[in-house]
Design a protein around this motif. Structure first.
Motif, PDB file in Angstrom:
ATOM      1  N   LEU A  45       0.708  -1.113  -0.094  1.00 32.98           N
ATOM      2  CA  LEU A  45       0.052   0.110  -0.125  1.00 32.98           C
ATOM      3  C   LEU A  45       0.856   1.327  -0.129  1.00 32.98           C
ATOM      4  CD1 LEU A  45      -2.830   1.365  -0.130  1.00 32.98           C
ATOM      5  CD2 LEU A  45      -2.987   0.837   2.306  1.00 32.98           C
ATOM      6  N   LEU A  46       2.007   0.966   0.707  1.00 36.20           N
ATOM      7  CA  LEU A  46       2.905   2.458   0.400  1.00 36.20           C
ATOM      8  C   LEU A  46       3.049   2.713  -1.024  1.00 36.20           C
ATOM      9  CD1 LEU A  46       5.897   1.249   2.942  1.00 36.20           C
ATOM     10  CD2 LEU A  46       4.180   3.054   2.913  1.00 36.20           C
ATOM     11  N   LEU A  47       3.042   1.804  -1.904  1.00 34.35           N
ATOM     12  CA  LEU A  47       3.382   2.113  -3.435  1.00 34.35           C
ATOM     13  C   LEU A  47       1.957   2.489  -4.033  1.00 34.35           C
ATOM     14  CD1 LEU A  47       6.313   2.346  -3.570  1.00 34.35           C
ATOM     15  CD2 LEU A  47       5.800   0.236  -2.510  1.00 34.35           C
ATOM     16  N   ASN A  48       1.104   1.587  -3.808  1.00 36.27           N
ATOM     17  CA  ASN A  48      -0.251   1.531  -4.189  1.00 36.27           C
ATOM     18  C   ASN A  48      -1.036   2.704  -4.157  1.00 36.27           C
ATOM     19  OD1 ASN A  48       0.298  -0.854  -5.458  1.00 36.27           O
ATOM     20  ND2 ASN A  48      -1.431  -2.094  -4.351  1.00 36.27           N
ATOM     21  N   ILE A  49      -0.931   3.469  -2.693  1.00 34.15           N
ATOM     22  CA  ILE A  49      -1.496   4.671  -2.563  1.00 34.15           C
ATOM     23  C   ILE A  49      -1.336   5.689  -3.350  1.00 34.15           C
ATOM     24  CG2 ILE A  49       0.199   5.700  -1.168  1.00 34.15           C
ATOM     25  CD1 ILE A  49      -3.406   5.763  -0.270  1.00 34.15           C
ATOM     26  N   ILE A  50      -0.208   5.656  -4.372  1.00 34.50           N
ATOM     27  CA  ILE A  50      -0.213   6.813  -5.239  1.00 34.50           C
ATOM     28  C   ILE A  50      -0.840   6.497  -6.516  1.00 34.50           C
ATOM     29  CG2 ILE A  50       1.772   7.845  -6.745  1.00 34.50           C
ATOM     30  CD1 ILE A  50       2.108   8.108  -3.751  1.00 34.50           C
ATOM     31  N   TRP A  81       3.338  14.013 -11.043  1.00 35.79           N
ATOM     32  CA  TRP A  81       2.225  14.428  -9.883  1.00 35.79           C
ATOM     33  C   TRP A  81       2.822  13.887  -8.530  1.00 35.79           C
ATOM     34  CZ3 TRP A  81      -1.814  17.069 -11.734  1.00 35.79           C
ATOM     35  CH2 TRP A  81      -2.800  17.597 -10.829  1.00 35.79           C
ATOM     36  N   GLY A  82       2.516  14.640  -7.569  1.00 39.90           N
ATOM     37  CA  GLY A  82       2.964  14.377  -6.314  1.00 39.90           C
ATOM     38  C   GLY A  82       3.850  15.184  -5.459  1.00 39.90           C
ATOM     39  N   GLY A  83       4.556  16.206  -6.127  1.00 41.61           N
ATOM     40  CA  GLY A  83       5.708  17.024  -5.661  1.00 41.61           C
ATOM     41  C   GLY A  83       7.030  16.514  -5.540  1.00 41.61           C
ATOM     42  N   VAL A 128      10.352  17.378   1.006  1.00 45.14           N
ATOM     43  CA  VAL A 128       9.651  16.352   1.621  1.00 45.14           C
ATOM     44  C   VAL A 128       9.107  15.393   0.791  1.00 45.14           C
ATOM     45  CG1 VAL A 128       7.411  15.953   3.338  1.00 45.14           C
ATOM     46  CG2 VAL A 128       9.177  18.160   3.696  1.00 45.14           C
ATOM     47  N   ASN A 129       8.549  15.833  -0.165  1.00 43.96           N
ATOM     48  CA  ASN A 129       7.685  14.581  -1.094  1.00 43.96           C
ATOM     49  C   ASN A 129       9.109  14.137  -1.904  1.00 43.96           C
ATOM     50  OD1 ASN A 129       4.785  15.064  -0.956  1.00 43.96           O
ATOM     51  ND2 ASN A 129       5.410  17.282  -1.211  1.00 43.96           N
ATOM     52  N   ALA A 130      10.194  14.679  -2.147  1.00 48.12           N
ATOM     53  CA  ALA A 130      11.173  13.836  -2.845  1.00 48.12           C
ATOM     54  C   ALA A 130      11.643  12.834  -2.030  1.00 48.12           C
ATOM     55  CB  ALA A 130      12.130  14.884  -3.453  1.00 48.12           C
ATOM     56  N   GLY A 131      11.707  13.377  -0.647  1.00 45.71           N
ATOM     57  CA  GLY A 131      12.323  12.408   0.440  1.00 45.71           C
ATOM     58  C   GLY A 131      11.302  11.296   0.553  1.00 45.71           C
ATOM     59  N   VAL A 132      10.093  11.342   0.638  1.00 42.70           N
ATOM     60  CA  VAL A 132       9.100  10.289   0.630  1.00 42.70           C
ATOM     61  C   VAL A 132       9.181   9.465  -0.475  1.00 42.70           C
ATOM     62  CG1 VAL A 132       6.617   9.486   0.450  1.00 42.70           C
ATOM     63  CG2 VAL A 132       7.418  11.428   2.027  1.00 42.70           C
ATOM     64  N   TRP A 133       9.363   9.930  -1.652  1.00 35.53           N
ATOM     65  CA  TRP A 133       9.596   9.129  -3.009  1.00 35.53           C
ATOM     66  C   TRP A 133      11.013   8.328  -3.023  1.00 35.53           C
ATOM     67  CZ3 TRP A 133      13.886   8.941  -6.007  1.00 35.53           C
ATOM     68  CH2 TRP A 133      13.862   8.486  -7.216  1.00 35.53           C
ATOM     69  N   ALA A 134      11.986   8.895  -2.284  1.00 39.30           N
ATOM     70  CA  ALA A 134      13.471   8.334  -2.263  1.00 39.30           C
ATOM     71  C   ALA A 134      13.281   7.109  -1.287  1.00 39.30           C
ATOM     72  CB  ALA A 134      14.255   9.378  -1.852  1.00 39.30           C
ATOM     73  N   ILE A 135      12.496   7.308  -0.150  1.00 35.27           N
ATOM     74  CA  ILE A 135      12.619   6.144   0.786  1.00 35.27           C
ATOM     75  C   ILE A 135      11.861   4.973   0.131  1.00 35.27           C
ATOM     76  CG2 ILE A 135      11.589   5.458   3.321  1.00 35.27           C
ATOM     77  CD1 ILE A 135      12.415   8.479   4.049  1.00 35.27           C
ATOM     78  N   ARG A 190       2.286  13.461  -2.212  1.00 33.05           N
ATOM     79  CA  ARG A 190       2.953  12.116  -1.802  1.00 33.05           C
ATOM     80  C   ARG A 190       2.982  11.809  -0.483  1.00 33.05           C
ATOM     81  NH1 ARG A 190       5.570   8.613  -5.385  1.00 33.05           N
ATOM     82  NH2 ARG A 190       5.188  10.271  -7.048  1.00 33.05           N
ATOM     83  N   ALA A 191       3.591  12.952   0.276  1.00 33.95           N
ATOM     84  CA  ALA A 191       3.629  12.891   1.725  1.00 33.95           C
ATOM     85  C   ALA A 191       2.125  12.757   2.790  1.00 33.95           C
ATOM     86  CB  ALA A 191       4.512  14.259   2.272  1.00 33.95           C
ATOM     87  N   THR A 192       1.188  13.541   2.202  1.00 39.20           N
ATOM     88  CA  THR A 192       0.124  13.397   2.712  1.00 39.20           C
ATOM     89  C   THR A 192      -0.697  11.879   2.404  1.00 39.20           C
ATOM     90  OG1 THR A 192      -0.433  15.721   2.384  1.00 39.20           O
ATOM     91  CG2 THR A 192      -2.367  14.509   3.065  1.00 39.20           C
ATOM     92  N   ALA A 193      -0.156  11.444   1.375  1.00 38.35           N
ATOM     93  CA  ALA A 193      -0.850  10.098   1.037  1.00 38.35           C
ATOM     94  C   ALA A 193      -0.433   9.090   1.975  1.00 38.35           C
ATOM     95  CB  ALA A 193      -0.373   9.659  -0.354  1.00 38.35           C
ATOM     96  N   MET A 194       0.689   9.331   2.691  1.00 38.50           N
ATOM     97  CA  MET A 194       1.261   8.426   3.633  1.00 38.50           C
ATOM     98  C   MET A 194       0.109   8.297   4.760  1.00 38.50           C
ATOM     99  SD  MET A 194       3.802   6.841   1.992  1.00 38.50           S
ATOM    100  CE  MET A 194       3.106   7.282   0.367  1.00 38.50           C
ATOM    101  N   LEU A 195      -0.418   9.421   5.081  1.00 43.61           N
ATOM    102  CA  LEU A 195      -1.437   9.289   6.357  1.00 43.61           C
ATOM    103  C   LEU A 195      -2.579   8.395   6.043  1.00 43.61           C
ATOM    104  CD1 LEU A 195      -1.521  13.036   6.895  1.00 43.61           C
ATOM    105  CD2 LEU A 195       0.054  11.507   8.203  1.00 43.61           C
ATOM    106  N   PHE A 196      -2.883   8.243   4.734  1.00 45.03           N
ATOM    107  CA  PHE A 196      -4.178   7.378   4.421  1.00 45.03           C
ATOM    108  C   PHE A 196      -3.371   5.813   4.579  1.00 45.03           C
ATOM    109  CE2 PHE A 196      -5.380  11.262   2.587  1.00 45.03           C
ATOM    110  CZ  PHE A 196      -6.713  11.288   2.793  1.00 45.03           C
ATOM    111  N   VAL A 197      -1.981   5.538   4.241  1.00 41.12           N
ATOM    112  CA  VAL A 197      -1.431   4.200   4.472  1.00 41.12           C
ATOM    113  C   VAL A 197      -1.271   3.904   5.789  1.00 41.12           C
ATOM    114  CG1 VAL A 197       0.598   3.018   4.162  1.00 41.12           C
ATOM    115  CG2 VAL A 197       0.014   4.305   2.269  1.00 41.12           C
ATOM    116  N   PHE A 198      -1.088   4.785   6.728  1.00 41.20           N
ATOM    117  CA  PHE A 198      -1.054   4.437   8.144  1.00 41.20           C
ATOM    118  C   PHE A 198      -2.383   3.951   8.704  1.00 41.20           C
ATOM    119  CE2 PHE A 198       2.718   7.524   8.107  1.00 41.20           C
ATOM    120  CZ  PHE A 198       3.543   6.430   7.459  1.00 41.20           C
ATOM    121  N   ALA A 199      -3.387   5.090   8.295  1.00 40.21           N
ATOM    122  CA  ALA A 199      -4.916   4.671   8.653  1.00 40.21           C
ATOM    123  C   ALA A 199      -5.345   3.237   8.268  1.00 40.21           C
ATOM    124  CB  ALA A 199      -5.842   5.820   8.287  1.00 40.21           C
ATOM    125  N   ALA A 200      -4.886   2.978   6.966  1.00 39.04           N
ATOM    126  CA  ALA A 200      -5.340   1.814   6.458  1.00 39.04           C
ATOM    127  C   ALA A 200      -4.659   0.627   7.255  1.00 39.04           C
ATOM    128  CB  ALA A 200      -5.105   1.541   4.967  1.00 39.04           C
TER     129      ALA A 200
END
Length: 412
Positions: free
Chosen positions: A22-27, A42-44, A48-55, A364-374
């Motif tokens: 889901l970390l990837l599918n959320i995108i 898309w996604g920034g 911050v967003n580049a860091g999320v992508w890189a991780i 992209r960074a905000t999308a991770m919040l939905f991952v954690f909720a799921a």
């Protein structure tokens, strides 16, 4: 199948894998699909967003799907072994399961989400039947062959795209070549294309519009699956079979061996992945470089890191098998099919126009919040459900369809 019949290691790794995917599918759920490959599309691309992508690119992308594929191959063998022990035709049982998986996957693709993996798994699971009688060394040899073929195919694809982009940039380039290159780059995830605008328009629309779009996409998706993703996925399934036959995936090896394998895999795989991530960022997320790093250049290291993740997670599971969190993750793994399909239903409701309509509205960074909720929902519902029921809902449906008979659901 009751809990006593199952292997905790398989369930727990599957749980980690379905959560990690889901970390990837959320995108793909939350923004135009070009953003899945290229954050500049898309996604920034801010720090911050580049860091999320890189991780995600370095640690998780391709590795979690690889783990899921490995577990699919291992579980396929277990199901066939149990069918044979019950006096059934194991190959017939398996083919029936794959046929229904294809049907469910096609419905998932058309009715919910274009990023379905069940159809590729059904195809690869059918092809994997030719390899079930191979020993560990033969399975590893065939997996290596499929990996090599996949890598060569992607290198040719990326190299051709690179050469075409260079030629189209030359002064006086043929206008037809320039147009063709623009279309090619758009398919690679080039920012600002009409494809992105069309994606926004479709997925902010109603359910029927999305279904019609997916119906039109399905034939091409099926062809690309056969041509492109089969080699990668089939190789991982054969690796999973080898891991089962060797006892590796069952947690039967010494913890020190798992620790050694994990350490070596991460030492080998992480530095090149980090270098690729830096190269992509330094290029300004150049379309061809980003596509090449995503699909091709990272592939050998994805294999190594998939094995590393498997070893690291097995070490964790073997040493902490009684930990309540491990048992909750294992329950999420037992209900992985339900969690996978349930995630698609929940996330398309949140993001698509027929639901809350947040498609293309977050980075992209905000999308991770939905991952954690799921993740929280997966861990919360799976264990209580399986304490009262034999299967997750989707697992029950698949099993009932494959066996042509409604299966008992409640535990006595």
């Amino acid at each position: 199948m009751t809990q006593t019949d199952r292997h905790l290691s398989l369930d727990a790794i599957r749980g980690f894998a379905v959560m990690g995917i889901l970390l990837l599918n959320i995108i793909g759920f939350s923004m135009p699909d070009a953003g899945y490959v290229n954050p500049a599309a898309w996604g920034g691309t801010d720090p911050v967003n580049a860091g999320v992508w890189a991780i995600n690119f370095t640690l998780f992308d391709g590795k979690m799907r690889g783990l899921f594929s490995v577990l699919f191959g291992a579980s396929m063998l277990l199901v066939m072994q149990r069918a044979e022990a019950a006096g059934q035709n194991a190959r017939s049982v398996h083919l029936n399961r794959m046929a229904w998986l294809f049907v469910i996957g096609a419905a998932h693709f058309i009715l919910l989400w274009w990023g379905d993996i069940l159809v590729p798994y059904a195809i690869c699971g059918t092809l994997a039947l030719f390899f079930v009688d191979k020993d560990v060394k033969q399975l590893l040899r065939w997996a290596a062959i499929f990996y090599l073929l996949y890598f060569l195919l992607t290198l040719v694809m990326v190299g051709g795209g690179w050469w075409q982009a260079i030629q189209a940039a030359e002064p006086g380039a043929n206008p037809a070549m320039v147009r063709g290159t623009q279309e090619m780059l758009a398919s690679f995830g080039k920012p600002g294309t009409k494809d992105i605008a069309e994606s926004l328009d479709v997925y902010r629309s109603g359910w029927l519009t999305i279904v019609q779009h997916h119906l039109a996409l399905f034939p091409d998706s099926l062809v690309s699956t056969l041509f492109f993703f089969t080699l990668d996925t089939l190789g991982m399934m054969l690796l999973g079979m080898a891991m089962l036959k060797s006892g590796f995936i069952l947690g039967l090896w010494a913890p020190a061996i798992y620790a050694k394998i994990a350490t070596r895999a991460f030492l080998i795989g992480l530095p090149p992945m980090i270098a690729l991530a830096v190269w992509v960022i330094m290029s300004g997320f150049d379309t061809v470089i980003t596509f090449g790093a995503f699909f091709s250049f990272s592939f050998p290291f994805r294999i190594v890191l998939t094995v590393g993740w498997a070893a690291a997670l097995l070490l964790l599971i073997v040493k902490h098998r009684e930990n309540p969190m491990i048992t909750r993750v294992a329950a999420a793994g037992r209900a992985a099919f339900s969690n996978y399909l349930g995630t698609s239903l929940a996330m398309t409701f949140v993001f698509y126009g027929w639901g809350l309509g947040l498609f293309g509205q977050i980075d992209r960074a905000t999308a991770m919040l939905f991952v954690f909720a799921a993740w929280g929902i997966m861990l919360a519902w799976s264990r209580p459900w399986l304490q009262r029921h034999r299967f997750g809902p989707a697992e029950w449906l698949w099993r009932s369809l494959a066996r042509r008979k409604l299966q008992p659901m409640r535990l006595r």
